[in-house]
Scaffold this motif. Structure first.
Motif, PDB file in Angstrom:
ATOM      1  N   GLN A   1       7.091  41.750  22.909  1.00 50.44           N
ATOM      2  CA  GLN A   1       6.767  40.448  23.475  1.00 50.44           C
ATOM      3  C   GLN A   1       5.255  40.295  23.660  1.00 50.44           C
ATOM      4  O   GLN A   1       4.701  39.213  23.451  1.00 50.44           O
ATOM      5  N   PHE A   2       4.624  41.405  24.016  1.00 51.38           N
ATOM      6  CA  PHE A   2       3.163  41.397  24.122  1.00 51.38           C
ATOM      7  C   PHE A   2       2.549  40.956  22.793  1.00 51.38           C
ATOM      8  O   PHE A   2       1.688  40.081  22.747  1.00 51.38           O
ATOM      9  N   VAL A   3       3.037  41.556  21.710  1.00 52.31           N
ATOM     10  CA  VAL A   3       2.524  41.200  20.386  1.00 52.31           C
ATOM     11  C   VAL A   3       2.817  39.733  20.071  1.00 52.31           C
ATOM     12  O   VAL A   3       1.956  39.000  19.572  1.00 52.31           O
ATOM     13  N   ALA A   4       4.039  39.289  20.383  1.00 54.76           N
ATOM     14  CA  ALA A   4       4.412  37.909  20.085  1.00 54.76           C
ATOM     15  C   ALA A   4       3.485  36.936  20.811  1.00 54.76           C
ATOM     16  O   ALA A   4       3.035  35.945  20.227  1.00 54.76           O
ATOM     17  N   ILE A   5       3.169  37.221  22.091  1.00 46.99           N
ATOM     18  CA  ILE A   5       2.298  36.317  22.846  1.00 46.99           C
ATOM     19  C   ILE A   5       0.864  36.424  22.332  1.00 46.99           C
ATOM     20  O   ILE A   5       0.173  35.428  22.164  1.00 46.99           O
ATOM     21  N   TRP A   6       0.418  37.653  22.091  1.00 43.72           N
ATOM     22  CA  TRP A   6      -0.948  37.876  21.606  1.00 43.72           C
ATOM     23  C   TRP A   6      -1.165  37.132  20.283  1.00 43.72           C
ATOM     24  O   TRP A   6      -2.221  36.568  20.032  1.00 43.72           O
ATOM     25  N   ASN A   7      -0.132  37.143  19.417  1.00 39.83           N
ATOM     26  CA  ASN A   7      -0.250  36.510  18.100  1.00 39.83           C
ATOM     27  C   ASN A   7       0.045  35.020  18.122  1.00 39.83           C
ATOM     28  O   ASN A   7      -0.164  34.342  17.118  1.00 39.83           O
ATOM     29  N   ASN A   8       0.576  34.517  19.230  1.00 37.56           N
ATOM     30  CA  ASN A   8       1.011  33.122  19.270  1.00 37.56           C
ATOM     31  C   ASN A   8      -0.156  32.196  18.934  1.00 37.56           C
ATOM     32  O   ASN A   8      -1.262  32.370  19.411  1.00 37.56           O
ATOM     33  N   PHE A   9       0.133  31.217  18.126  1.00 33.23           N
ATOM     34  CA  PHE A   9      -0.940  30.355  17.661  1.00 33.23           C
ATOM     35  C   PHE A   9      -0.584  28.879  17.826  1.00 33.23           C
ATOM     36  O   PHE A   9      -1.374  28.090  18.332  1.00 33.23           O
ATOM     37  N   PHE A  10       0.641  28.511  17.436  1.00 33.93           N
ATOM     38  CA  PHE A  10       1.006  27.100  17.408  1.00 33.93           C
ATOM     39  C   PHE A  10       1.007  26.497  18.812  1.00 33.93           C
ATOM     40  O   PHE A  10       0.465  25.410  19.026  1.00 33.93           O
ATOM     41  N   LEU A  11       1.605  27.207  19.758  1.00 34.63           N
ATOM     42  CA  LEU A  11       1.696  26.661  21.116  1.00 34.63           C
ATOM     43  C   LEU A  11       0.315  26.403  21.723  1.00 34.63           C
ATOM     44  O   LEU A  11       0.024  25.281  22.143  1.00 34.63           O
ATOM     45  N   PRO A  12      -0.587  27.406  21.747  1.00 35.72           N
ATOM     46  CA  PRO A  12      -1.929  27.107  22.255  1.00 35.72           C
ATOM     47  C   PRO A  12      -2.657  26.041  21.434  1.00 35.72           C
ATOM     48  O   PRO A  12      -3.382  25.224  21.988  1.00 35.72           O
ATOM     49  N   LEU A  13      -2.441  26.059  20.108  1.00 40.83           N
ATOM     50  CA  LEU A  13      -3.113  25.067  19.256  1.00 40.83           C
ATOM     51  C   LEU A  13      -2.729  23.653  19.681  1.00 40.83           C
ATOM     52  O   LEU A  13      -3.557  22.748  19.724  1.00 40.83           O
ATOM     53  N   ILE A  14      -1.455  23.478  20.014  1.00 36.02           N
ATOM     54  CA  ILE A  14      -0.957  22.144  20.322  1.00 36.02           C
ATOM     55  C   ILE A  14      -1.238  21.774  21.785  1.00 36.02           C
ATOM     56  O   ILE A  14      -1.504  20.622  22.108  1.00 36.02           O
ATOM     57  N   MET A  15      -1.238  22.784  22.685  1.00 36.56           N
ATOM     58  CA  MET A  15      -1.350  22.533  24.119  1.00 36.56           C
ATOM     59  C   MET A  15      -2.794  22.395  24.605  1.00 36.56           C
ATOM     60  O   MET A  15      -3.070  21.605  25.500  1.00 36.56           O
ATOM     61  N   LEU A  16      -3.697  23.210  24.068  1.00 35.59           N
ATOM     62  CA  LEU A  16      -4.993  23.404  24.723  1.00 35.59           C
ATOM     63  C   LEU A  16      -6.122  22.635  24.052  1.00 35.59           C
ATOM     64  O   LEU A  16      -6.213  22.592  22.826  1.00 35.59           O
ATOM     65  N   ARG A  17      -6.973  22.008  24.871  1.00 35.46           N
ATOM     66  CA  ARG A  17      -8.192  21.377  24.382  1.00 35.46           C
ATOM     67  C   ARG A  17      -9.411  22.097  24.957  1.00 35.46           C
ATOM     68  O   ARG A  17     -10.451  22.184  24.333  1.00 35.46           O
TER      69      ARG A  17
END
Lengths: 287, 301
Positions: free
Chosen positions: A211-227
């Motif tokens: 899960q650590f790896v999954a969160i560390w690698n996560n891209f789409f969610l931060p891309l869409i959520m964060l400005r």
């Protein structure tokens, strides 16, 4: 067919050599890109494009690191810190909740148990990226996009963790032990935290790491959520830098050195915890 | 059928013990799963049923119920289906190549032919620690015609051209995930009892024969698991091609279904994007499910 199986020593040598050649070429394939990244991190901007890519020029690693950390008020360090916080706390809570749920599904009989398990299993098959857009829409209803929580909270949920925890709890926590704990008067929740949790440790480390790896690698969610770039994880930060390289050429050095530094924590985590996760890795496939 | 229903009835009759503990164990995950999995799925479906209407040309836009209008638009959207076709082609080629590679490496690691297993196991697994975005940035430079250490090759053969870029991305994904899949298969191989092979070895079978006729069938469940995750991953393809957009113009704003969703939602046309997400999620679900059932059926025979 039968003459192949004679197993003459010469033939053995031939297949041994062939096997080692395959392993050698594969090693080059997997490690040369990382070697290149390391070499690139040690070079100045001029030498990065003018000297041979796979060998050292002037050793500028530490100057590069200092420049990277200073650039844009140290935003890179901020990104690394964000990634570490998202991934470690998210994985920690996620593992705990998945373990409790999987344990209950494995060790207790109650109506709706199979329904819950099958719903969770269905969740394993739902692509996380399909959730990113609707999550954005929901968070925007509460004016909560572009916040720490908008990335952190959805990352905690790990259906695959529940699946692994259930398999592991069923296999490694004997019912007799729970009965004995009950006879001793221990409560169910206390038994979980004091006895069962310990027996499930290899599975828990596995769930945590993946899960650590999954969160560390996560891209789409931060891309869409964060400005706000001070909330970015390091993957999103390096992505935005990399897409600015054509306008700001000096940023390329920071992309290379930043990419190199960002993979070190995960490699260290995997190497140091390997005796735990290697045991747990096969658990998902062996029914 | 009738035999299985008997014990189930019996189980219903006995009262549930430890209700409070069960509730405590289930509640945290259940709440989060409902809020961040089930609710978004429901929300996406709800949003996908809305259309935007305006009073006149300059009127205030209002979202109203539009039935399946967005789904009709999705099915008419050629760019979206081109993207689906692209990842399908990608998956048909990349998933078997990657899993075949992983299987060969796992079998070699498990055979007595290889020395230094510990080193190889780690060396092959290291790329898994590299996030997709970082791997794509790295390979983007390795593919570049002038900055690559292999520029002698990449300057003559354009790996970022419209015809080749899909396979260049396939290589990035393969590079990251071979070691991970290899370890899953390898752990399954290690779990096999060695007595199984003794008889075959005494009969004179060589390593290749043992691998093909004994080991591979026995680790099929592990291979199926890795295949399902790979299929899900392929349909979700986003980070690697999105990064490649800054290296080459060959990757369009609708290159993969997920990039199309992202682009459409940024227009903003959230209802159409939501409908695309739903179609994509259902397609993923069906494909993994069918694959699972198909391979199970085959295994039973």
């Amino acid at each position: 067919m039968s003459q192949i199986s004679a197993g003459a020593p010469k033939e053995k040598l031939a297949s041994r050599t062939a096997a080692m050649i395959v392993m050698g070429i594969s090693t080059l394939y997997f490690l040369v890109p990382i070697w290149w990244l390391f070499i690139g991190s040690t070079k100045s901007r001029e030498q990065f494009s003018s000297t041979a890519g796979l060998w050292f020029a002037d050793f500028n690693l530490f100057t590069n690191i200092a420049d990277l950390f200073a650039y844009n008020d140290g935003v890179y360090l901020r990104w690394m810190l964000n990634s570490i916080v998202y991934a470690s706390f998210g994985a920690l809570l996620g593992t705990l909740f998945a373990a409790m749920c999987g344990y209950a599904l494995a060790k207790y009989r109650f109506p709706g148990r199979e329904l819950i398990f099958n719903t969770v299993l269905g969740g394993v098959l739902v692509p996380a990226t399909a959730l990113a857009l609707p999550l954005f829409l929901i968070f925007s209803q509460f004016n909560a996009t572009n916040t720490f929580w908008s990335v952190f909270l959805p990352s905690i949920v790990s259906p695959f963790g529940v699946y692994l925890a259930r398999i592991f709890a069923a296999a490694s926590v004997p019912d007799e032990l729970l009965e004995a704990a009950r006879l001793d008067g221990a409560g169910e929740v206390r038994t979980f935290f004091s006895v069962s949790r310990r027996l499930m440790t290899p599975a828990l480390v596995t769930i945590f790491l993946f899960q650590f790896v999954a969160i560390w690698n996560n891209f789409f969610l931060p891309l869409i959520m964060l400005r706000d770039q001070t909330l970015f994880p390091v993957t999103l930060g390096l992505y935005t830098w990399n897409s600015q390289v054509n306008q700001i050429p000096e940023i390329r050095t920071f992309v290379i050195i930043g990419a190199f530094l960002s993979i070190i924590p995960l490699i260290i985590a995997f190497l140091s915890l390997q005796r735990f996760w290697r045991g747990g890795l096969g658990a998902g496939s062996v029914k | 059928m009738t035999t299985t229903s008997v014990p189930r009835l019996k189980a219903r009759r006995t009262p549930v013990k430890h209700k409070r503990a069960i509730a405590i164990f289930l509640a945290p995950f259940a709440v989060l799963f409902a809020a961040f999995y089930l609710l978004p799925i429901g929300w996406a479906i709800g949003q996908s049923l809305l259309v935007v209407e305006r009073d006149g040309t300059f009127g205030k836009p209002v979202e109203v119920f539009g039935g399946l209008t967005q789904y009709i638009l999705v099915f008419q959207n050629e760019a979206f289906w081109a993207a689906v076709g692209r990842v399908a082609l990608f998956g048909v080629v990349q998933v078997p190549v990657m899993l075949g590679f992983a299987l060969v490496l796992a079998l070699l690691l498990d055979s007595p032919l290889v020395k230094g297993k510990k080193f190889f196991r780690l060396a092959f697994f290291v790329p898994y620690a590299v996030p997709g975005v970082i791997a794509a940035i790295m390979w983007g430079y390795l593919y570049s015609p002038n900055l690559s250490p292999f520029a002698a090759f990449t300057s003559g053969f354009d790996l970022l051209a419209p015809e080749t870029v899909l396979w260049s991305i396939a290589n990035v994904v393969t590079w990251v995930y071979v070691g991970y899949n290899m370890l899953i298969i390898y752990s399954a191989l290690l779990a096999l009892p060695s007595e199984i092979f003794e008889a075959a070895r005494l009969d004179g079978a060589n390593q290749l024969q043992i691998a093909l006729s004994i080991k591979i069938p026995l680790v099929m469940p592990a291979i199926v698991l890795t295949a399902i995750f790979s299929i899900i991953g392929t349909l979700q393809l986003l980070a690697e091609p999105q990064v490649f957009r800054s290296f080459t113009s060959s990757v369009s704003s609708t290159f993969t279904p997920n990039i199309a969703v992202y682009t459409t939602s940024a227009v903003p046309n959230v209802s159409l994007a939501a409908a695309m997400s739903v179609v994509l999620a259902i397609a993923t679900f069906i494909m993994s499910f069918v694959f699972l059932k198909f391979t199970q059926r085959k295994g039973d025979k």
